[in-house]
Write an enzyme that holds these catalytic residues in place. Structure first.
Site, short mmCIF file in Angstrom:
data_model
loop_
_atom_site.label_atom_id
_atom_site.label_comp_id
_atom_site.label_asym_id
_atom_site.label_seq_id
_atom_site.Cartn_x
_atom_site.Cartn_y
_atom_site.Cartn_z
N ASP A 228 0.83 -1.13 0.03
CA ASP A 228 0.06 0.19 0.08
C ASP A 228 0.96 1.03 0.03
O ASP A 228 2.16 1.10 0.31
CB ASP A 228 -0.75 -0.05 1.33
CG ASP A 228 -0.14 0.10 2.46
OD1 ASP A 228 0.70 -0.84 2.68
OD2 ASP A 228 -0.26 0.79 3.40
N GLU B 246 0.13 -1.04 5.80
CA GLU B 246 1.25 -0.43 6.64
C GLU B 246 1.09 0.93 6.97
O GLU B 246 1.12 1.46 8.01
CB GLU B 246 2.59 -0.56 5.91
CG GLU B 246 3.80 -0.41 6.79
CD GLU B 246 4.16 1.19 6.82
OE1 GLU B 246 3.66 1.65 5.84
OE2 GLU B 246 4.89 1.52 7.62
C1 LIG Z 1 22.78 11.17 11.51
C2 LIG Z 1 22.18 10.53 10.16
C3 LIG Z 1 20.92 11.46 9.55
C4 LIG Z 1 20.11 10.56 9.20
C5 LIG Z 1 18.72 11.33 8.72
C6 LIG Z 1 17.61 10.13 8.49
C7 LIG Z 1 17.10 10.12 7.24
C8 LIG Z 1 15.59 9.56 7.23
C9 LIG Z 1 15.83 8.15 6.44
C10 LIG Z 1 14.59 7.50 6.23
C11 LIG Z 1 13.37 7.52 6.93
C12 LIG Z 1 12.26 7.48 6.13
C13 LIG Z 1 11.15 6.72 6.79
C14 LIG Z 1 10.74 5.46 5.76
C15 LIG Z 1 9.86 4.33 6.72
C16 LIG Z 1 8.82 5.03 7.19
C17 LIG Z 1 7.52 4.19 6.38
C18 LIG Z 1 6.37 4.89 6.49
O1 LIG Z 1 5.89 5.85 5.98
N1 LIG Z 1 5.51 4.37 7.67
C19 LIG Z 1 4.44 4.97 8.25
C20 LIG Z 1 3.80 4.15 9.31
C21 LIG Z 1 2.26 4.67 9.47
S1 LIG Z 1 1.28 3.87 10.59
C22 LIG Z 1 2.19 4.12 12.03
C23 LIG Z 1 4.84 6.30 9.06
O2 LIG Z 1 3.98 7.48 8.87
O3 LIG Z 1 5.84 6.22 9.64
ZN LIG Z 2 6.66 2.08 3.96
ZN LIG Z 3 5.10 5.47 3.98
#
Ligand SMILES: CCCCCCCC/C=C\CCCCCCCC(=O)N[C@@H](CCSC)C(=O)O
Ligand SMILES: [Zn+2]
Ligand SMILES: [Zn+2]
Length: 446
Positions: free
Chosen positions: A70, A134
């Protein structure tokens, strides 16, 4: 650590032109997966998929690879190409979900298909769990898969899910990419703030309306960041691992956070992405109010999405929020809430972490630093803490700040080359997981 050297042959991850074309175009099913005897496929919660890949050595504890199908919505505005076109141009596949997280779902299945075509039979069993909800909590997908596996008595050696990446360009003065394997993830609260008032004729308004009261409360929250919690949680380890990648004097600073911690934490809070690593963040994401232009609004509602730093709890954050709002006319309704996740092991005995490390070093030799860290977003893997204490959030994809902005934003895309490399990584990882090494039980720190 042993790399399954005992196996008869390691299948090289070289793909011919036809396979690479098929990989890119593969929006069809994966025929070999579905006809392989030792693979069981189940649909859970109507739209989630669970594959059980039975290995030849049942004495080895199974692991799990996760992804989700999704995506969040994507209005056309601002997109270079329509967000659900899947258009490929300039070497990129464009569209919602190309980084979060259809790339992983397709790469996992594609890698397995390519292994099976080469008559691969895994030694270590593994599961592939593909959730369908998710982005809206995972309650009907991952949560049901977790309950089913628990009912079957399954315990997992480790899990690999989405969550972090090979980060490039996120930290000033750090020119080199580094891999951050998230060994924990922040907690979360979806909080509804609401103000109710007697409606009336707008020609004789009260001093404040429900909209004004709520807007003032929200403004106080936005003007009052929650405490900087730098120094607790995996971040210090992340920075210390990174110290060698920095020039003088930054490398000295990062090796002496006992002294320079306050300076580093101030620098980190200046950037909105690194700020998310040092504190609980609040994002006002929805605001609804008013019924008609000439009616005093009976109700105003706002949704705040909070991501809780590992050093805090849901209850502590709710207390802080109420103290900042400090207005009894504002009602609070907790819609969803969960505490920060426990920290998974990343020492030399942590099988899942070391397999990721080994495969990163093999596929990305240019990446010198691999560090444990925290995922600032949330993942379906939080539903599986009953099956393992070793949960790793990492996708083998380079991420730049502009790519991060496209996740849940506009112009999300992945290069064909990055997708191919992700397939190659998983192709190698599955084979590397055939090692005879077994995980050492890990007790979370209390
Ligand atoms: C010191 C180093 C710096 C590092 C910076 C971090 C960079 C960020 C990198 C990745 C983060 C992206 C997050 C992706 C995973 C999240 C997936 C998502 O969207 N999940 C939903 C779930 C909703 S239900 C609770 C969300 O909203 O989080
Ligand atoms: Zn995701
Ligand atoms: Zn996401």
């Amino acid at each position: 650590m042993s790399t399954g050297k005992g196996r008869e042959r390691h299948i090289p991850s070289q793909f011919n032109q036809g396979e690479r074309f098929a990989m890119k175009e593969a929006l069809k099913v994966f025929p070999t997966i579905f006809k392989t005897r030792f693979i069981q496929h189940e649909v859970i919660g109507e739209y989630s998929h669970l594959f059980t890949v039975q290995g030849s050595d049942p004495s080895l504890q199974p692991y799990m690879l996760m992804a989700h199908s999704d995506v969040v919505p994507a209005p056309d505005e601002g997109w270079e190409v329509p967000p659900f076109s899947g258009l490929e141009h300039d070497g990129f596949i464009h569209g919602r979900g190309t980084l979060d997280n259809k790339n992983s779902l397709m790469a996992i299945l594609q890698a397995l298909e390519l292994l099976l075509i080469r008559n691969y039979i895994p030694r270590r069993s593994f599961f592939i769990a593909l959730g369908h909800d998710e982005e809206v909590s995972g309650q009907n997908g991952a949560q049901k898969i977790s309950a089913l596996l628990q009912a079957r008595g399954v315990k997992l050696a480790f899990i690999v899910d989405e969550g972090n990446f090979i980060l490039d360009g996120f930290i000033p003065y750090l020119k080199k990419p580094f891999a951050m394997i998230a060994v924990s993830e922040k907690g979360g609260i979806n909080l509804r703030l609401q103000v109710n008032m007697t409606p009336g004729h707008s020609s004789a308004p009260p001093k404040e309306t429900s909209i004004g009261i709520l807007a003032a409360a929200i403004s106080r929250l936005e003007q009052t960041p929650l405490p900087n919690m730098f120094g607790s949680g995996p971040l210090k380890t992340t920075l210390q691992e990174l110290a060698n990648e920095f020039p003088f004097p930054a490398n000295i600073v990062l090796r002496n956070l006992w002294l320079f911690g306050p300076l580093v934490s101030r620098l980190m809070e200046r950037n909105y992405i690194t700020n998310a690593l040092v504190r609980t963040t609040m994002a006002l994401t929805m605001f609804n109010a008013g019924v008609k232009m000439n009616v005093i609004p009976p109700m105003a509602q706002a949704i705040i999405n909070l991501r809780i730093h590992p050093a805090q709890t849901v209850q502590e954050v709710l207390e802080l929020i109420k103290n900042i709002v400090a207005d009894d006319r504002v009602q609070f309704h907790v819609l969803t809430a969960f505490d920060p996740l426990p920290v998974s092991p990343s020492d030399h005995q942590a099988l899942g972490y070391q397999l990721l490390r080994q495969t990163i070093q093999s596929i990305f030799p240019e990446v010198n630093t691999i560090a444990p860290g925290i995922c600032i977003g949330n993942t379906d893997s939080r539903h599986y803490t009953n099956l393992t204490t070793s949960i790793y959030r990492f996708n083998p994809v380079y991420l730049h700040p502009q790519d991060f902005r496209s996740i849940h934003g506009i112009n999300e895309k992945i290069s064909v080359q990055a997708y191919e490399t992700q397939v190659k990584f998983i192709f190698e990882f599955i084979q590397n997981a055939d090692t005879y090494q077994e995980p050492i039980p890990h007790l979370h720190e209390l």
